[in-house]
Scaffold this motif. Structure first.
Motif, PDB file in Angstrom:
ATOM      1  N   THR A 149     -53.802  41.527  56.379  1.00 19.33           N
ATOM      2  CA  THR A 149     -52.740  41.435  55.377  1.00 19.33           C
ATOM      3  C   THR A 149     -51.413  41.074  56.024  1.00 19.33           C
ATOM      4  N   ALA A 152     -51.361  37.433  57.079  1.00 17.26           N
ATOM      5  CA  ALA A 152     -51.105  36.501  55.977  1.00 17.26           C
ATOM      6  C   ALA A 152     -49.632  36.470  55.580  1.00 17.26           C
ATOM      7  N   ALA A 208     -62.166  39.482  52.627  1.00 15.42           N
ATOM      8  CA  ALA A 208     -61.340  38.727  51.679  1.00 15.42           C
ATOM      9  C   ALA A 208     -59.933  38.509  52.231  1.00 15.42           C
ATOM     10  N   LYS A 209     -59.377  39.548  52.866  1.00  6.42           N
ATOM     11  CA  LYS A 209     -58.038  39.420  53.447  1.00  6.42           C
ATOM     12  C   LYS A 209     -58.028  38.406  54.596  1.00  6.42           C
ATOM     13  N   THR A 212     -58.067  34.996  53.059  1.00 10.97           N
ATOM     14  CA  THR A 212     -56.740  34.717  52.517  1.00 10.97           C
ATOM     15  C   THR A 212     -55.756  34.353  53.627  1.00 10.97           C
ATOM     16  N   GLN A 215     -56.231  30.868  54.686  1.00 11.55           N
ATOM     17  CA  GLN A 215     -55.733  29.905  53.702  1.00 11.55           C
ATOM     18  C   GLN A 215     -54.212  29.853  53.664  1.00 11.55           C
ATOM     19  N   ALA A 216     -53.571  30.965  54.090  1.00 11.56           N
ATOM     20  CA  ALA A 216     -52.120  31.075  53.945  1.00 11.56           C
ATOM     21  C   ALA A 216     -51.331  30.501  55.106  1.00 11.56           C
ATOM     22  N   SER A 279     -60.112  41.074  45.094  1.00 13.13           N
ATOM     23  CA  SER A 279     -59.668  40.258  46.233  1.00 13.13           C
ATOM     24  C   SER A 279     -60.690  39.188  46.595  1.00 13.13           C
ATOM     25  N   THR A 282     -60.597  36.249  44.186  1.00  8.91           N
ATOM     26  CA  THR A 282     -59.529  35.303  44.491  1.00  8.91           C
ATOM     27  C   THR A 282     -59.838  34.491  45.746  1.00  8.91           C
ATOM     28  N   ALA A 283     -60.338  35.158  46.776  1.00  5.40           N
ATOM     29  CA  ALA A 283     -60.554  34.492  48.064  1.00  5.40           C
ATOM     30  C   ALA A 283     -61.639  33.436  48.010  1.00  5.40           C
TER      31      ALA A 283
END
Length: 334
Positions: A149, A152, A208-209, A212, A215-216, A279, A282-283
């Motif tokens: 987290t 990201a 998932a984090k 993310t 991707q971020a 999460s 979304t991911a």
């Protein structure tokens, strides 16, 4: 007044290490509410989690300084790992609020505690363990969640790489714990049997984090690694949901209505499964999963309220017993 303080101290001294699960449960409910956009309710839950975390952290430090033997005994209990997990859950919520320095500080605290408690707990593990045996996985994956987290939100690549290592290590620890878990706990456990599924749920959330984070920010790993991570995360979530169904059926078949402090270890997996489902949806871009996740958040909130009411009633009875019965009271699981 002096008597009241003495009573409160005596009651608090009887608190089991597993009480840290209350912070984990409240923290993840806060995360779930934030994911649904209920910021006010989420912050209210976070305030409660922070208050409980502060009290437990202060007690942790006082016992370490004043009674080293007691501290070592408590630290050898699997429930002691809730200290790490609770710290990472609260830290994750602060990271989502944008309070990066606070989240980073909590990550540092958790990283320092994690190896010490993990080693002490591992020494005392044996066969046919209750659901708390999975807390080694939960604590490790909690570090992965918070690290990913922060990666990201700050575009810090090394945090994501470290979190990825912890993600895989957590799954290894889960496999080891599964061999030590007593399957009879599914039918007779007092609440912490749910950690068997919650450990997989927090693993899915970590995955998932990590997705993310990739991707971020800048490219973190190659396509093959990302594909493996993606499929593993989905598979782990599927297993967590399967555990959810099995444990829920067990609760219906053999209801256990009496309050037990280990029921906080039921609320945490319920909330964690909800947060993980939202999460992952979304991911990996699976919209229908989000509908399931939203429903699961409210299930977790309802159970949190029920367990909180039981905890208040139990505390009131214990304090009354200490005040008027002249005994030691009973904050033991029940």
């Amino acid at each position: 007044m002096t008597l009241h303080i003495h009573v409160l101290r005596a009651w608090w001294a009887g608190r089991p290490p597993a009480a840290g699960a209350a912070v984990m449960a409240t923290g993840i409910v806060s995360v779930g509410l934030q994911l649904l956009g209920h910021e006010g309710l989420s912050v209210a839950a976070l305030v409660l989690a922070c208050a409980a975390w502060t009290a437990l952290a202060a007690d942790f430090g006082v016992v370490l300084v004043r009674d080293r033997a007691k501290w070592v005994t408590q630290a050898g209990s699997p429930g002691a790992l809730t200290a790490v997990a609770a710290t990472t859950v609260v830290g994750t919520r602060f990271a989502l609020l944008g309070a990066t320095p606070v989240a980073a500080a909590l990550l540092a605290v958790a990283v320092l505690l994690w190896p010490v408690l993990l080693v002490l707990v591992a020494r005392g593990l044996g066969p046919r363990m209750p659901g708390a045996v999975f807390l080694g996985c939960v604590a490790t994956e909690g570090l992965a969640v918070l690290g990913a987290t922060l990666s990201a939100t700050t575009s810090t690549a090394w945090l994501a790489h470290a979190a990825l290592v912890l993600f895989w290590l957590g799954l290894v620890l889960y496999a080891g714990a599964l061999f030590r878990f007593d399957p009879r706990e599914v039918a007779r456990g007092a609440g912490d049997q749910w950690v068997a599924g919650g450990a997989l749920a927090i693993s899915a959330l970590a995955g998932a984090k990590l997705l993310t984070a990739a991707q971020a920010g800048p490219r973190l790993w190659n396509n093959l690694a990302e594909t493996v991570l993606r499929y593993t995360t989905v598979a782990v979530l599927a297993l967590a949901l399967a555990w959810y169904a099995v444990l829920l059926i067990s609760e219906v078949v053999r209801p256990r209505f009496r309050y037990d402090v280990r029921r906080w270890s039921t609320v945490f997996p319920l909330g964690m499964t909800a947060a993980a489902t939202l999460s992952v949806a979304t991911a990996v871009s699976v919209p229908w999963l989000a509908h399931l996740g939203r429903a699961l958040v409210w299930v977790a909130v309802a159970v949190w309220l029920t367990v909180a009411a039981g905890a208040v009633a139990a505390a009131r009875n214990d304090l009354r017993s200490l005040s008027f019965g002249g005994g030691t009271g009973s904050t033991a699981p029940r």
